[in-house]
Design an enzyme around this catalytic site. Structure first.
Site, PDB file in Angstrom:
ATOM      1  N   ASN A   9       0.844  -1.233   0.003  1.00 12.66           N
ATOM      2  CA  ASN A   9      -0.249   0.093   0.091  1.00 12.66           C
ATOM      3  C   ASN A   9       0.994   1.059  -0.139  1.00 12.66           C
ATOM      4  OD1 ASN A   9      -1.565   2.221   0.511  1.00 12.66           O
ATOM      5  ND2 ASN A   9      -2.436   1.361   2.493  1.00 12.66           N
ATOM      6  N   LYS A  11       0.375   4.227  -0.230  1.00 12.72           N
ATOM      7  CA  LYS A  11      -0.635   5.500   0.473  1.00 12.72           C
ATOM      8  C   LYS A  11      -0.303   6.585  -0.539  1.00 12.72           C
ATOM      9  CE  LYS A  11      -0.151   3.239   4.864  1.00 12.72           C
ATOM     10  NZ  LYS A  11       0.037   3.320   6.388  1.00 12.72           N
ATOM     11  N   HIS A  95      -9.432   1.070   4.876  1.00 16.63           N
ATOM     12  CA  HIS A  95      -8.187   1.424   5.557  1.00 16.63           C
ATOM     13  C   HIS A  95      -8.346   2.245   6.773  1.00 16.63           C
ATOM     14  CE1 HIS A  95      -4.122   2.451   6.593  1.00 16.63           C
ATOM     15  NE2 HIS A  95      -3.765   1.224   5.865  1.00 16.63           N
ATOM     16  N   GLU A  97      -6.688   4.546   7.931  1.00 15.95           N
ATOM     17  CA  GLU A  97      -6.488   5.900   7.957  1.00 15.95           C
ATOM     18  C   GLU A  97      -7.896   6.735   7.268  1.00 15.95           C
ATOM     19  OE1 GLU A  97      -2.957   5.375   5.459  1.00 15.95           O
ATOM     20  OE2 GLU A  97      -1.973   4.866   7.617  1.00 15.95           O
ATOM     21  N   GLU A 167      -5.274  -5.116  10.623  1.00 19.12           N
ATOM     22  CA  GLU A 167      -4.202  -4.025  10.626  1.00 19.12           C
ATOM     23  C   GLU A 167      -4.764  -3.026  12.058  1.00 19.12           C
ATOM     24  OE1 GLU A 167      -2.300  -2.727   6.857  1.00 19.12           O
ATOM     25  OE2 GLU A 167      -3.953  -1.378   7.015  1.00 19.12           O
ATOM     26  N   GLY A 173       2.585   2.266  10.854  1.00 19.74           N
ATOM     27  CA  GLY A 173       3.652   3.421  10.697  1.00 19.74           C
ATOM     28  C   GLY A 173       4.205   3.740  11.978  1.00 19.74           C
ATOM     29  N   SER A 213       3.437  -2.306  10.295  1.00 19.77           N
ATOM     30  CA  SER A 213       5.006  -2.254  10.591  1.00 19.77           C
ATOM     31  C   SER A 213       5.545  -3.527  10.035  1.00 19.77           C
ATOM     32  CB  SER A 213       5.439  -1.917  12.095  1.00 19.77           C
ATOM     33  OG  SER A 213       4.978  -0.504  12.114  1.00 19.77           O
TER      34      SER A 213
HETATM   35  P1  13P Z   1       2.898   0.514   7.665  1.00 15.17           P
HETATM   36  O1  13P Z   1       3.654  -0.660   7.081  1.00 15.17           O
HETATM   37  O2  13P Z   1       3.938   1.643   7.228  1.00 15.17           O
HETATM   38  O3  13P Z   1       2.896   0.207   9.240  1.00 15.17           O
HETATM   39  O4  13P Z   1       1.448   0.587   7.192  1.00 15.17           O
HETATM   40  C1  13P Z   1       0.736  -0.621   7.266  1.00 15.17           C
HETATM   41  C2  13P Z   1      -0.416  -0.152   6.581  1.00 15.17           C
HETATM   42  O5  13P Z   1      -1.330   0.641   6.821  1.00 15.17           O
HETATM   43  C3  13P Z   1      -0.723  -1.029   5.369  1.00 15.17           C
HETATM   44  O6  13P Z   1      -1.960  -0.536   4.786  1.00 15.17           O
END
Ligand code: 13P
Length: 252
Positions: A9, A11, A95, A97, A167, A173, A213
Site C-alpha cells: 500500500n 498510500k 483502511h 486511515e 491492521e 507506521g 509495521s
Molecule cells: P506500515 O507498514 O507503514 O505500518 O503501514 C501499514 C499499512 O497501513 C498498510 O495498509
C-alpha cells in the site's frame, strides 16, 4: 490451500513518474514470484502508468479506495468500473486511515466491498482496533463488529472471493508490530466470526493478511503462522528491495 498474498500500500506517496520507477524496480526484483500473489497499490494518479509497467508481469495492480456507485455526480470519486478498466484487480477498502481521517463507516465499507466484487475486483477489507480499544480489552469486540459490518448481506460466494486485512491501528507506521501470537489470535477470531456467518468451509478459504509495521526483519516470523495468509505492507513497500525481501519471506 490459501495462496499467500503480499500487497504494497503506497498510500499518498509517489508521483506518477516516481511510481513508474518504483514499479519497474519491483518487477525487476520479483521477476517470477512463485506460489504467491503479489500486488502493488499506488495512488489513483499513478495507476495508469504503473499498469503499463506491470503489463505481462505476475504482479497485480490494486487501488486504495473506490466509490460504491457505478457512476454519478460524486465529484472527486472513482468507481470500481473505472479501476477495472485501468487494469486493477484489487482494491483496498476501509483502511484505518480512511476510517480515522475521512469518516469511513462500516456501512460504506460494506457498500464499497459489494461494488468491488460486482465489478470483479478483489476487495482487501481492512479491520483493526486502536490502542485504547486494545488496552481496554475491546479489541476482539471491535474487530468482530467491523467484520460483521463489512460482510453484511454478502453471499457466501462473494465472501470466498475477498481478502481481509487485520491492521491494528497502533501498529501502523509506528514500528510497533503485533506479536505473531497477537496477530494469529485475532486472525483466528476473524475466521471464527466468518465461520459463524457463512460456514466453516467459506471461512477456511478466506485469506487474512496482517498489516502494521511489517518489515523484512519481522516478516518471516509473522508469515510462518498458519493463520497469517500474507501481509499488507505500507512503509516497507516504498522500497523495492525491502518489499521483495518480504515477498521472499512469504515464499520460503
Ligand atoms: P506500515 O507498514 O507503514 O505500518 O503501514 C501499514 C499499512 O497501513 C498498510 O495498509
Amino acid at each position: 490451500m490459501r495462496i499467500p498474498l503480499i500487497a504494497g500500500n503506497w498510500k499518498m506517496y509517489k508521483t506518477p513518474s516516481e511510481a513508474v520507477v518504483l514499479a519497474e524496480e519491483v518487477v525487476k526484483e520479483l521477476a517470477n514470484p512463485d506460489g504467491i500473489d503479489v500486488v502493488i497499490c499506488p495512488p489513483f494518479t499513478a495507476l495508469a502508468a504503473v499498469a503499463q509497467v506491470l503489463w505481462g508481469s505476475r504482479i497485480g495492480l490494486g487501488a486504495q479506495d473506490l466509490h460504491w456507485a457505478k457512476e454519478g455526480p460524486y465529484t472527486g470519486e472513482v468507481s470500481a468500473e473505472m479501476l477495472r478498466d485501468l487494469g486493477c484487480r484489487y482494491v483496498i477498502v476501509g483502511h484505518s486511515e480512511r476510517r480515522q481521517y475521512f469518516g469511513e463507516t462500516d456501512e460504506n465499507v460494506n457498500k464499497k466491498s459489494l461494488a468491488a466484487l460486482g465489478s470483479g475486483l478483489t476487495p482487501i477489507i481492512c479491520v483493526g482496533e486502536t490502542l485504547s480499544e486494545r488496552e481496554t480489552g475491546r479489541a476482539y469486540h471491535v474487530v468482530e463488529a467491523q467484520v460483521k459490518g463489512a460482510l453484511s448481506g454478502l453471499a457466501p460466494g462473494q465472501v470466498r472471493a475477498l481478502t481481509l486485512a487485520y491492521e491494528p491501528v497502533w501498529a501502523i507506521g509506528t514500528g510497533r508490530t503485533a506479536t505473531p501470537e497477537q496477530a494469529e489470535e485475532m486472525h483466528a477470531h476473524v475466521r471464527k466470526t466468518i465461520a459463524g456467518l457463512f460456514g466453516a468451509d467459506v471461512a477456511r478459504g478466506v485469506r487474512i493478511l496482517y498489516g502494521g509495521s511489517v518489515k523484512p526483519e519481522n516478516a518471516g516470523e509473522l508469515l510462518q503462522r498458519s493463520e497469517i495468509d500474507g501481509a499488507l505492507v505500507g512503509g516497507a513497500s516504498l522500497q523495492a528491495d525491502s518489499f521483495a525481501l518480504i515477498v521472499k519471506a512469504a515464499m520460503s
